[in-house]
Motif scaffolding. Structure first.
Motif, mmCIF file in Angstrom:
data_model
loop_
_atom_site.group_PDB
_atom_site.id
_atom_site.type_symbol
_atom_site.label_atom_id
_atom_site.label_comp_id
_atom_site.label_asym_id
_atom_site.label_seq_id
_atom_site.Cartn_x
_atom_site.Cartn_y
_atom_site.Cartn_z
ATOM 1 N N GLY A 260 0.848 -1.193 0.000
ATOM 2 C CA GLY A 260 0.000 0.000 0.000
ATOM 3 C C GLY A 260 0.880 1.237 0.000
ATOM 4 N N THR A 261 1.256 1.707 1.189
ATOM 5 C CA THR A 261 2.198 2.813 1.281
ATOM 6 C C THR A 261 3.535 2.336 0.730
ATOM 7 O OG1 THR A 261 1.102 3.698 3.223
ATOM 8 C CG2 THR A 261 3.394 4.349 2.882
ATOM 9 N N ARG A 262 4.129 3.167 -0.143
ATOM 10 C CA ARG A 262 5.433 2.831 -0.721
ATOM 11 C C ARG A 262 6.369 3.999 -0.535
ATOM 12 N NH1 ARG A 262 4.846 2.255 -6.569
ATOM 13 N NH2 ARG A 262 2.853 3.348 -6.414
ATOM 14 N N SER A 263 7.650 3.747 -0.607
ATOM 15 C CA SER A 263 8.599 4.844 -0.442
ATOM 16 C C SER A 263 8.786 5.624 -1.746
ATOM 17 C CB SER A 263 9.949 4.292 0.008
ATOM 18 O OG SER A 263 10.877 5.356 0.037
ATOM 19 N N GLY A 264 8.560 6.928 -1.657
ATOM 20 C CA GLY A 264 8.851 7.791 -2.801
ATOM 21 C C GLY A 264 10.349 7.889 -3.051
ATOM 22 N N ALA A 265 11.149 7.502 -2.053
ATOM 23 C CA ALA A 265 12.617 7.551 -2.192
ATOM 24 C C ALA A 265 13.070 6.662 -3.347
ATOM 25 C CB ALA A 265 13.281 7.116 -0.889
ATOM 26 N N GLY A 266 12.501 5.477 -3.431
ATOM 27 C CA GLY A 266 12.889 4.556 -4.497
ATOM 28 C C GLY A 266 12.511 5.100 -5.868
ATOM 29 N N VAL A 267 11.319 5.678 -5.951
ATOM 30 C CA VAL A 267 10.840 6.205 -7.234
ATOM 31 C C VAL A 267 11.727 7.371 -7.685
ATOM 32 C CG1 VAL A 267 8.932 7.433 -8.341
ATOM 33 C CG2 VAL A 267 8.453 5.486 -6.828
ATOM 34 N N ALA A 268 11.916 8.360 -6.806
ATOM 35 C CA ALA A 268 12.708 9.549 -7.174
ATOM 36 C C ALA A 268 14.159 9.148 -7.431
ATOM 37 C CB ALA A 268 12.627 10.589 -6.062
ATOM 38 N N GLY A 269 14.673 8.252 -6.610
ATOM 39 C CA GLY A 269 16.055 7.801 -6.781
ATOM 40 C C GLY A 269 16.232 7.080 -8.116
ATOM 41 N N ALA A 270 15.234 6.292 -8.509
ATOM 42 C CA ALA A 270 15.326 5.565 -9.782
ATOM 43 C C ALA A 270 15.352 6.548 -10.948
ATOM 44 C CB ALA A 270 14.156 4.588 -9.929
ATOM 45 N N VAL A 271 14.476 7.547 -10.901
ATOM 46 C CA VAL A 271 14.431 8.518 -12.000
ATOM 47 C C VAL A 271 15.755 9.281 -12.067
ATOM 48 C CG1 VAL A 271 13.290 10.602 -12.886
ATOM 49 C CG2 VAL A 271 11.925 8.732 -11.938
ATOM 50 N N ALA A 272 16.265 9.698 -10.908
ATOM 51 C CA ALA A 272 17.521 10.465 -10.886
ATOM 52 C C ALA A 272 18.669 9.615 -11.440
ATOM 53 C CB ALA A 272 17.825 10.922 -9.463
ATOM 54 N N ALA A 273 18.726 8.346 -11.039
ATOM 55 C CA ALA A 273 19.811 7.471 -11.522
ATOM 56 C C ALA A 273 19.725 7.299 -13.033
ATOM 57 C CB ALA A 273 19.746 6.112 -10.824
ATOM 58 N N MET A 274 18.512 7.055 -13.527
ATOM 59 C CA MET A 274 18.369 6.826 -14.975
ATOM 60 C C MET A 274 18.654 8.107 -15.758
ATOM 61 S SD MET A 274 15.256 4.052 -15.332
ATOM 62 C CE MET A 274 14.046 4.823 -14.274
ATOM 63 N N ASP A 275 18.257 9.263 -15.197
ATOM 64 C CA ASP A 275 18.582 10.546 -15.851
ATOM 65 C C ASP A 275 20.090 10.712 -16.001
ATOM 66 O OD1 ASP A 275 16.120 11.513 -16.346
ATOM 67 O OD2 ASP A 275 16.068 12.967 -14.702
ATOM 68 N N GLU A 276 20.806 10.328 -14.966
ATOM 69 C CA GLU A 276 22.265 10.503 -14.976
ATOM 70 C C GLU A 276 22.958 9.486 -15.875
ATOM 71 O OE1 GLU A 276 24.381 12.734 -13.399
ATOM 72 O OE2 GLU A 276 22.540 13.808 -12.922
ATOM 73 N N LEU A 277 22.451 8.272 -15.907
ATOM 74 C CA LEU A 277 23.258 7.168 -16.445
ATOM 75 C C LEU A 277 22.780 6.560 -17.760
ATOM 76 C CD1 LEU A 277 23.907 5.396 -13.024
ATOM 77 C CD2 LEU A 277 25.598 6.619 -14.386
#
Ligand code: PLP
Length: 361
Positions: free
Chosen positions: A254-271
């Motif tokens: 149900g509740t999920r961490s937005g940290a994983g979502v934002a971190g994934a987007v940031a990593a993919m943007d960079e790499l």
């Protein structure tokens, strides 16, 4: 806080068998920024919900899909469970020829999350042997698939030996039996675009895929990815959500961490793609180096077709290296397994080899 301050999280220099890694610094920052957000409630936390849509689009690009459906899961385990769940729900709506227990077919090399899925969802898991190179044996898959098969699973980057199953041929077998095809690229998904393997949505009409940003994607934990070719696969997972402003939810948690979502987007943007390409080249070179060093020492080693090296070591040598604080693990057959994740440096491998020589002397 006192007890946390007294401890160091982990010295990654000695972590040689994990499938997780240190997040990219930009991904780390993004995760901290979005720590208190919950993409499980998109009407309240709209920004992170938008970021999740971006993440799925980009994962779709990486996996060869023009229009991708899915969500950022807690990891490959959840993505695999949900792939089985969706296939089961979709098949429930159709007439199956026989009346036996529904089944899913996967090679013995499949990750144990699939065992959890089968147990939870009341489907039979038919595991079939792998060939001499640890890849799913096609004749065995063909023999196992029948009218009650709802899903065939292939692995693209297997946990123990880093092998890629014959995905296009398995997909054909699955579809001939009116079953869905799921590819577990949880570990391999960010490596395989730079190789010649056929594994993607573009290479075969596969139905769903697990691809984890928190493994080779350099995103922080928890960031897995469930991708589907058709919207109906995700819709098959949705339940009504009476107390939220949005009407349904397809995720397992149900509740999920937005940290994983934002971190994934940031990593993919960079790499994506140059950074990931370089990372693959560096780590494949590390794996080839290590395999050669083992062979030079007369140790049996399986060819590292992806950046994962397995070698036969005696239990005593393995334990002695663990005593030296090397974070290493073994396959079910007892082979040492070194995963050349992005944090693994050549200097660490050289230090490991020096310790190996010392404990074997
Ligand atoms: N699938 C594969 C191929 C894996 O290697 C792993 C874990 O290493 C998983 C699934 C499970 O992923 P997680 O531990 O992120 O749930």
């Amino acid at each position: 806080m006192q007890r946390v301050r007294q401890r160091q999280p982990q010295d990654f220099d000695r972590v040689l068998s994990s499938m997780c890694t240190k997040p990219h610094p930009r991904a780390h920052e993004a995760a901290v920024e979005f720590l208190a957000t919950n993409p499980g409630d998109p009407a309240t936390y709209q920004t992170v919900a938008d970021l999740e849509a971006d993440a799925i689009d980009q994962l779709g690009d990486i996996a060869g899909l023009d229009t991708a459906f899915g969500y950022i899961a807690s990891g490959g385990t959840e993505a695999n469970i949900q792939a089985v769940h969706a296939a089961r729900n979709l098949a429930d709506g159709t007439d199956t020829a026989g009346s036996g227990m529904p089944n899913i077919v996967a090679p013995t090399s499949v990750h144990f999350s699939v065992t959890k899925a089968a147990e939870m969802l009341g489907v039979e898991l038919r595991t079939v042997p792998v060939d001499d190179d640890y890849r799913a044996d096609l004749d065995a898959v063909s023999a196992a698939v029948d009218d009650e098969t709802q899903l065939v699973i292939g692995v693209a980057g297997s946990t123990e030996y880093g092998r890629v199953d014959p995905i296009p041929a398995m997909t054909e077998l699955a579809h001939d039996a009116d079953a869905n095809m799921h590819v577990d690229a949880s570990w391999g998904g960010f490596i395989l675009p730079f190789t010649d393997y056929e594994w993607s949505f573009a290479d075969a009409p596969i139905d769903s895929m697990a691809i984890d940003p928190h493994k080779f994607g350099q995103a922080p934990v928890p960031a897995g990815g469930l991708l589907a070719r058709e919207r109906e696969t995700v819709d098959a997972l949705a339940v009504d959500t009476p107390y939220l402003e949005t009407t349904s939810q397809a995720t397992l948690t149900g509740t999920r961490s937005g940290a994983g979502v934002a971190g994934a987007v940031a990593a993919m943007d960079e790499l994506w793609p140059a950074g990931y390409r370089q990372q693959y080249r560096d780590q494949q070179a590390n794996a080839d180096f290590l395999a050669e060093e083992f062979a030079d020492r007369g140790i049996d080693v399986a060819e590292p077709t992806l950046p994962l090296v397995t070698a036969s070591l005696s239990p005593a040598t393995f334990e002695a290296l663990r005593d030296e604080e090397w974070r290493i693990a073994r396959t079910a057959d007892g082979d040492l397994r070194i995963v050349c994740m992005p944090h693994v440096r050549r200097a660490s491998l050289e230090a490991f080899l020096a310790d190996l020589d010392r404990v074997r002397a």
